[in-house]
Write a protein that holds these residues in place. Structure first.
Motif: not given
Length: 119
Positions: A67-95
């Motif tokens: 997993a990788e965690i990051g932050r967008e300029l607007d303050g929302s969080s980005v969670l990237m999860l690696r799935h061995s079948r579907f690749g990297w899946l990204g989710f953006r979470f508001a506060e």
């Protein structure tokens, strides 16, 4: 590029994608998965917002979760999860969504610590 023809077939009781004219490369699989996801997101009915009652979910166990965690300029969080079948899946979470996720994971971890390990 030649069109890729695929059929959905049942093989040994499982639905499988069977390619009828070429064997796709890993890159082509990634492109198809992305395109199918975009298409599914645009059709009706939409993916339900809540898990349907009694719906069987196939859980995928990752041997090497990433997993990788990051932050967008607007303050929302980005969670990237690696799935061995579907690749990297990204989710953006508001506060609010980020708080809900954190609270849920903490509650689950605390609950797991209170229960004996069934070994």
């Amino acid at each position: 590029m030649e069109p890729i023809k695929v059929e959905l077939r049942e093989v040994n009781g499982q639905k499988k994608a069977v390619f009828t004219n070429v064997i796709p490369t890993a890159e082509q699989y990634d492109e198809m998965i992305e395109a199918l996801g975009r298409t599914r997101g645009a059709i009706e009915p939409p993916v339900p917002a809540d898990l349907p009652s009694g719906h069987a979910v196939t859980l995928h166990i990752e041997d090497a979760p990433r997993a990788e965690i990051g932050r967008e300029l607007d303050g929302s969080s980005v969670l990237m999860l690696r799935h061995s079948r579907f690749g990297w899946l990204g989710f953006r979470f508001a506060e609010k969504s980020r708080e809900w996720l954190i609270e849920g994971l903490i509650a689950d971890a605390q609950n797991a610590q209170q229960k004996p390990n069934p070994q």
